[in-house]
Scaffold this motif. Structure first.
Motif, PDB file in Angstrom:
ATOM      1  N   PRO A  17     -17.501 -10.062  24.280  1.00 47.79           N
ATOM      2  CA  PRO A  17     -16.805 -11.352  24.457  1.00 47.79           C
ATOM      3  C   PRO A  17     -16.444 -12.010  23.144  1.00 47.79           C
ATOM      4  N   THR A  21     -12.585 -12.623  21.968  1.00 50.48           N
ATOM      5  CA  THR A  21     -12.190 -13.999  21.645  1.00 50.48           C
ATOM      6  C   THR A  21     -11.595 -14.080  20.263  1.00 50.48           C
ATOM      7  N   GLN A 137     -23.636 -14.860  30.772  1.00 51.76           N
ATOM      8  CA  GLN A 137     -22.491 -14.890  31.686  1.00 51.76           C
ATOM      9  C   GLN A 137     -21.171 -15.202  30.974  1.00 51.76           C
ATOM     10  N   LYS A 139     -17.653 -14.974  29.094  1.00 54.72           N
ATOM     11  CA  LYS A 139     -16.492 -14.093  29.073  1.00 54.72           C
ATOM     12  C   LYS A 139     -15.560 -14.520  27.962  1.00 54.72           C
ATOM     13  N   ALA A 140     -14.754 -13.585  27.484  1.00 49.18           N
ATOM     14  CA  ALA A 140     -13.879 -13.853  26.339  1.00 49.18           C
ATOM     15  C   ALA A 140     -12.950 -15.018  26.653  1.00 49.18           C
TER      16      ALA A 140
END
Length: 871
Positions: A17, A21, A137, A139-140
């Motif tokens: 992630p 990002t 948990q 995410k990108a």
């Protein structure tokens, strides 16, 4: 120290992630930094793929290339200065912002107080564990690629659109042509230093040539081709020299940038200067068209003349005409033609040209009807002229022949046509024409078959004499000529109601045509008329025999007795036609006289099987009555249709004025009875009988046709009567009976269609449906008659010979006439043979005499003149 490994382990789970990002952040910063450079590159590629560098001058292309390179360099420098490479910490912070409570930042924090307190430490660890669960948990984060603020005019989309258009309509291979922009390419990009086009005349149908693509130094062009040249470069660098136009006098400068001229002769065409070229041009001459008569004129059965002609031209005929002039030198100047003719211009007609195919060489026919022209059947000269697209004209030598037109074989009709020609030949012939017409009408007995023809000739005579006194103008001359033409048609083709009279008339016309040397087409037409008249006469005898319960057979001949069948009649007529085709006219005329004598001796024998006739005969009578009533309805519908377009056309018609087969009309009977038009609008004898038959049918056959009601209601009643007759048709199960029923079913469907059209007010469609119904009725009656004739025992029931019962005939006022001395009724079918008609002529002559008496008052003479005008 234990917290550090745990934190590292937790951050390692966020490896992807964080990388994704960070990649998104790199894309954001690159897009914001280099979108101007990408726009410049897309515009440059689009221009190259579309080939703009091949169409624009090389100077413009080079200028654009320099500007593109400078713009690309400037946007590259600006992009590098705007570029900010994102670090891992920034990516971690961007990812943490997407999570609730910023768990990654919480994991990076350390416990500040209460490290010695067990409860506080446990609480901190629990908090860290909860943040670690949230961080797992993650995410990108999605990158923000929106740069509308940096590009408020959407220039990047303009560049993208240009690139998409180039991909769709351009070619990537054109980018490789950039190498042609090197040294010396400016001259190549400028294209040829001259251009030329060779355009043949449009009427030749040849394509335009591009002179730069012509490899031969010698070629040929059609005469009249247009040459167009364009010279590029410095004025005077290229000049034109040519000898093909034949131009003289003041000419345009040979160095003009554009040259236009027409090729009229063979010669040389040169473009002098750097890159110039020279050609030898030959001229293909345009020959004038040729036209000629291709055969002798022929007359068609309908009176139309056809004259073949052929025409030839190298590129095609554009038009033509024929001039028809009277050949006075070949004319027999006798009788009415001996006078000096009135001035009359020659006949000029456009020539028919082929609608399909080429017009370079063809054969066509000049077809026209000259029957009403004053020069009809007189010698004339035909002059054919044709022209092509170059307005060159070709003329054929004058062709002398007869102006073929309709010929009249009735002697009286031929005489009227001849006097009409003399009247049109010269107005000075008017007194002579009037004298001859007065002679024809002096003793009309035995000359006029139709009283109306006599009355019409008298009317023409009065008008001609009055016009002659007052002055015969061209308008009055044409008026009298038109009336005489209609009279001739009535005498030649007028409908003689009696079938025997029609037969005699057809035989007389054929005999006269043989004596006059008529053409094969005219003989064939008159022979066909004789066949049809014979068939009509046989059908009339058959109907008369069925109505009286008799059967038809050959009567007693002077020396012997003989039976004559339909096949025998056809064989005799075929023999007559064969003799005429072989040129044995005397034998053919003798055979024709024998046939006429046989037909007039036809008799019917009395049927001894009963008074009322057989069931089949009753069915035939019912169908014949239905056909007659349908004809009357059709006539009434036709008159109503005429009234729509010509109000007052049906004035004088009433239900007491019977027409054909029982309909309202002009007093002309259709079958049997007296022929011709009745006087004073009174019904003829045959029509009166048809009227009585209709009334009886309406009362005794379920109201097949009531006198009142609309046409649609009467059509419906007639349809119901046909259905009743169809249900009671004899010969059930036989082939002939089935054919008759099928025809009657078709007639019923046509009647239904006619009724529907009448209810909708569509009279034209109703008339078509009624005609179809009558045709099907005739087919049904024919099939029924053939089936009845094939019944066993039909011939054996016939015996004995006697003449057909004549019955009382009707005079023009509808009264029964007593039989004459010889037992035959006075039918009055010819002038002088009927007392009623002789009385009518006497009255007419008395009225004319009193009208001519000058001592009578103007009012009385006017009244008498109005009476004469009616006849």
């Amino acid at each position: 120290m234990a917290a550090k490994p745990v934190l590292a382990t937790q951050l390692n789970s966020l490896h992807w992630p964080i990388r994704l990002t960070r990649a998104g952040m790199i894309a954001e910063t690159c897009l914001r930094a280099f979108w101007p450079l990408a726009s410049v590159v897309m515009l440059a590629l689009a221009a190259l793929m579309l080939g703009l560098h091949e169409m624009l001058p090389v100077e413009v292309v080079w200028s654009g290339a320099v500007l593109t390179l400078l713009g690309g360099l400037a946007t590259l420098i600006w992009g590098l200065r705007q570029l900010r490479w994102p670090s891992r910490a920034l990516a971690l912070a961007r990812l943490d912002e997407t999570l609730p409570g910023r768990p990654i930042n919480a994991l990076l924090d350390a416990q500040a107080i209460g490290q010695d307190d067990t409860a506080s430490t446990a609480l901190w660890q629990a908090h860290q564990a909860r943040m670690a669960a949230r961080a797992a948990q993650a995410k990108a984060a999605q990158p923000n690629l929106r740069i509308a603020a940096a590009d408020p005019y959407a220039l990047r989309f303009v560049a993208l659109l240009a690139l998409v258009v180039a991909l769709l309509f351009g070619s990537i291979w054109r980018v490789g042509t950039v190498r042609d922009l090197g040294p010396g390419a400016a001259t190549a990009m400028a294209g040829p230093s001259w251009e030329g086009w060779l355009q043949p005349p449009r009427y030749t149908g040849l394509p335009t040539l591009y002179l730069n693509d012509v490899d031969d130094d010698e070629f040929k062009l059609p005469q009249g081709s247009t040459v167009t040249l364009r010279l590029y470069g410095q004025p005077g660098a290229l000049t034109l020299a040519e000898t093909v136009s034949g131009r003289t006098g003041e000419l345009p400068s040979a160095a003009d940038a554009q040259q236009d001229f027409v090729v009229t002769q063979s010669g040389e065409l040169s473009i002098e200067g750097t890159g110039g070229q020279s050609w030898q041009i030959g001229v293909i001459a345009d020959t004038p068209p040729q036209i000629a008569v291709a055969g002798q004129p022929e007359i068609e059965p309908d009176g139309t003349m056809s004259l073949p002609f052929s025409a030839v031209d190298d590129y095609g005929i554009a038009g033509g005409e024929v001039r028809i002039a009277l050949d006075l030198l070949a004319l027999d100047r006798r009788h009415g033609l001996s006078a000096n003719p009135d001035p009359r211009s020659e006949i000029t007609l456009d020539l028919p040209l082929p609608l399909t195919g080429g017009r370079s060489e063809f054969t066509e026919y000049l077809i026209d009807d000259f029957s009403q022209h004053p020069w009809a059947n007189l010698p004339v000269t035909y002059t054919f002229v044709a022209w092509d697209g170059a307005e060159q004209r070709g003329e054929a030598p004058g062709f002398g022949a007869t102006l073929l037109a309709r010929r009249f074989f009735d002697p009286l009709a031929a005489a009227v046509v001849e006097q009409r020609r003399d009247l049109l030949w010269a107005r000075a012939n008017a007194p002579r024409v009037a004298q001859i017409i007065r002679t024809l009408t002096h003793h009309p007995e035995g000359q006029f078959r139709n009283p109306s023809a006599y009355l019409r000739m008298r009317m023409i005579l009065r008008r001609l004499e009055s016009y002659t006194v007052a002055g015969l103008t061209s308008e009055r001359q044409n008026e009298i000529a038109e009336a005489m033409w209609e009279l001739a048609l009535m005498l030649e083709d007028g409908d003689v109601g009696d079938a025997l009279e029609r037969l005699r008339r057809a035989q007389e016309r054929l005999s006269q045509a043989m004596r006059d040397g008529a053409s094969d087409q005219e003989i064939a037409e008159l022979m066909q008329e004789l066949r049809e008249a014979t068939e009509d006469y046989m059908r009339q005898l058959q109907r008369q025999a069925e109505a009286n319960g008799d059967v038809m057979e050959q009567g007693e001949m002077p020396e012997n007795m003989m039976q004559l069948s339909q096949d025998d009649l056809q064989a005799m007529m075929d023999r007559i036609q064969e003799l005429m085709e072989q040129g044995r006219m005397a034998e053919a005329e003798q055979a024709l006289q024998e046939l006429q004598q046989m037909m007039e001796n036809m008799r019917v024998t009395e049927n001894q099987q009963g008074q009322g006739g057989s069931e089949g005969q009753q069915a035939m009578e019912g169908l014949a009555d239905t056909l007659k009533q349908q004809q009357g309805l059709s006539d009434q519908a036709f008159r109503d249709l005429q009234e729509q377009f010509n109000p007052g056309a049906g004035k004088g018609e009433s239900e007491q004025n019977q027409g054909r087969n029982g309909g309202l009309g002009q007093g002309q009977s259709h079958e049997g009875g007296q022929g011709g038009d009745s006087e004073e609008g009174q019904p003829q004898g045959g029509s009166q009988e048809g009227q009585d038959g209709n009334a009886q049918s309406g009362q005794g056959q379920d109201g097949a046709q009531s006198p009142g009601g609309s046409l649609a209601e009467r059509q419906q009643a007639l349809r119901e009567e046909l259905q009743r007759q169809q249900n009671g048709l004899p010969l059930g199960g036989s082939e002939g009976g089935d054919a008759a029923r099928q025809s009657l079913e078709d007639a019923g469907r046509a009647m239904d269609g006619a009724q529907e059209s009448l209810e909708q007010g569509d009279l034209a469609e109703a008339i078509d449906q009624q005609a179809e119904a009558m045709e099907r009725l005739r087919e049904g009656m024919r099939a029924l008659g053939e089936a009845l004739a094939q019944q066993p025992g039909q011939a054996g029931s016939q015996s004995g010979r006697n003449t057909a019962r004549q019955g009382n005939r009707m005079d023009p006022l509808g009264r029964n006439q007593p039989e004459g001395r010889d037992g035959a009724g006075d039918d009055g079918s010819r002038i002088g043979e009927g007392s009623a008609y002789r009385r009518a002529w006497d009255l007419l002559e008395e009225i004319r005499r009193r009208a001519d008496e000058r001592e009578r008052s103007e009012g009385e003479r006017g009244y008498l003149q109005r009476l004469l005008d009616q006849f």
